[in-house]
Design a protein around this motif. Structure first.
Motif, mmCIF file in Angstrom:
data_model
loop_
_atom_site.group_PDB
_atom_site.id
_atom_site.type_symbol
_atom_site.label_atom_id
_atom_site.label_comp_id
_atom_site.label_asym_id
_atom_site.label_seq_id
_atom_site.Cartn_x
_atom_site.Cartn_y
_atom_site.Cartn_z
ATOM 1 N N PRO A 179 -7.314 5.005 -2.039
ATOM 2 C CA PRO A 179 -6.824 6.395 -1.933
ATOM 3 C C PRO A 179 -6.785 6.909 -0.495
ATOM 4 O O PRO A 179 -5.841 7.609 -0.113
ATOM 5 C CB PRO A 179 -7.829 7.174 -2.785
ATOM 6 N N LEU A 180 -7.793 6.588 0.306
ATOM 7 C CA LEU A 180 -7.788 7.028 1.698
ATOM 8 C C LEU A 180 -6.605 6.433 2.455
ATOM 9 O O LEU A 180 -5.975 7.103 3.280
ATOM 10 C CB LEU A 180 -9.098 6.627 2.384
ATOM 11 N N ASP A 181 -6.295 5.161 2.180
ATOM 12 C CA ASP A 181 -5.180 4.489 2.833
ATOM 13 C C ASP A 181 -3.859 5.121 2.407
ATOM 14 O O ASP A 181 -2.967 5.367 3.235
ATOM 15 C CB ASP A 181 -5.210 3.002 2.478
ATOM 16 N N VAL A 182 -3.709 5.373 1.109
ATOM 17 C CA VAL A 182 -2.481 5.980 0.602
ATOM 18 C C VAL A 182 -2.260 7.353 1.231
ATOM 19 O O VAL A 182 -1.162 7.673 1.712
ATOM 20 C CB VAL A 182 -2.538 6.088 -0.939
ATOM 21 N N TYR A 183 -3.300 8.168 1.232
ATOM 22 C CA TYR A 183 -3.166 9.528 1.772
ATOM 23 C C TYR A 183 -2.848 9.498 3.258
ATOM 24 O O TYR A 183 -1.995 10.257 3.743
ATOM 25 C CB TYR A 183 -4.460 10.297 1.527
ATOM 26 N N LYS A 184 -3.508 8.622 3.976
ATOM 27 C CA LYS A 184 -3.327 8.561 5.429
ATOM 28 C C LYS A 184 -1.899 8.187 5.807
ATOM 29 O O LYS A 184 -1.333 8.745 6.750
ATOM 30 C CB LYS A 184 -4.307 7.531 6.015
#
Length: 350
Positions: A179-184
């Protein structure tokens, strides 16, 4: 009568290093169970492999150094290093990548400095950072999708085969960006509501990840209750990360929200189990607050403007560099003095 002379401290507590390390290992079990439930067998297999390899690597180096194996291996520190790496590495990490991480952690970051108590850097994070930089594809494309998404979750035997044989086609069928990668990487082109439509977010904050972080939080609170660790570092890490996120990331269409910073990635694992390493962390209570605040600030900076979506390893290692300076300027007050003698004033008074 001959009296045996020993250096201080002369009092001995009931908590040996082996027992403390064992309590820390037991406290990670809720998080490991949550990882297995939501992301399959990968982390459990990694944990078993990394622990076995860490003990073997430590035994080999101790043999070369002509040290007693039983005495040093029984402190459980090698096993804990392997456990933390197994928890931190992506579930489908190829076995040789895990091996490089573990051997680097034990041999380079621990034993080459003299063993337990002499290492200036967190061994597990040295191993993790090394493989993250050396094998970026393996470390960023092998995160398991939450259970029930994509093609489901492979069984134990199939997962073992993927890890041992490096079957990239099979891995691709079960993986998904964090999720952090997707959002970033998507928030620049989409608004927050559109980014959250990605399957990795599910119906909550970050599908599966929030429960993993809450499980590690529960284990960390148990360590606080048992007084294995003090509150200073984890509270300082989380408070600084929260305040920085609220100060700079109030616009969710530009930056990841506070809930994602707190309950996605390795936040709770890092705050309670990695940053609190008693050897490489600051020693005084005031120093621990400064040390933890630095980690929390670096976490937000690297996650938001750096090249990596999660940043626990780099934040901890960078603050390990600063520990001698922090300890120099934050010593505790000694008995018989009103204020601690520290820094330049202390040196000039000699």
């Amino acid at each position: 009568m001959t009296l045996r002379q020993q250096s201080s401290p002369h009092t001995r507590g009931a908590r040996s290093t082996a027992r403390v390390m064992l309590w820390v290992m037991l406290a990670t079990l809720p998080g490991l169970v949550a990882q297995t439930v939501f992301f399959g067998w990968g982390n459990l297999i990694n944990v078993m492999w990394c622990i076995a390899l860490a003990i073997g690597a430590e035994a080999a180096v101790l043999r070369l150094r002509q040290r007693p194996l039983g005495f040093y291996l029984s402190d459980n520190t090698a096993a804990l290093t392997g456990l933390l790496l197994g928890l931190a590495l992506p579930p489908f990490t190829p076995w040789w990548v895990s091996a490089v991480a573990v051997i680097s952690a034990i041999v380079m970051a621990k034993q080459l400095y003299g063993g337990l108590g002499s290492n200036p850097f967190n061994p597990a994070m040295v191993g993790y950072a090394l493989v993250l930089i050396s094998f970026p594809v393996a470390m960023t494309t092998n995160w398991a999708a939450p259970a029930g998404l994509l093609n489901g979750t492979p069984g134990f035997v199939e997962t073992l085969g993927i890890i041992s044989m490096g079957q990239q086609t099979a891995i691709d069928a079960y993986t998904m960006a964090t999720p952090l990668d997707v959002y970033k990487h998507e928030i620049g082109a989409l608004v927050a509501d559109e980014v959250r439509q990605h399957p990795s977010f599910g119906d909550g904050i970050a599908k599966g990840w929030e429960w993993v972080n809450l499980a590690f939080l529960a284990g960390g609170l148990a360590l606080l209750y048992l007084k294995v660790i003090t509150w200073h570092i984890p509270v300082s890490v989380l408070a600084t990360l929260a305040m920085t996120s609220l100060a700079f990331g109030s616009n969710q269409d530009l930056y990841a929200p506070l809930s994602l910073h707190m309950l996605a990635g390795a936040t709770m694992l890092g705050a309670f189990f990695i940053a609190t390493d008693p050897v490489s962390a600051a020693t005084s209570h005031q120093g621990k607050l400064v040390y933890g605040a630095g980690i929390g600030l670096l976490l937000y900076i690297i996650r938001t403007w750096g090249s990596y979506p999660d940043a626990v390893a780099f934040a901890v290692l960078l603050m390990n560099f600063a520990v001698p300076l922090i300890d120099h300027y934050t010593p505790p007050r000694t008995y018989g003095h009103r204020k601690p003698r520290r820094g330049i004033a202390h040196k000039s008074s000699k």
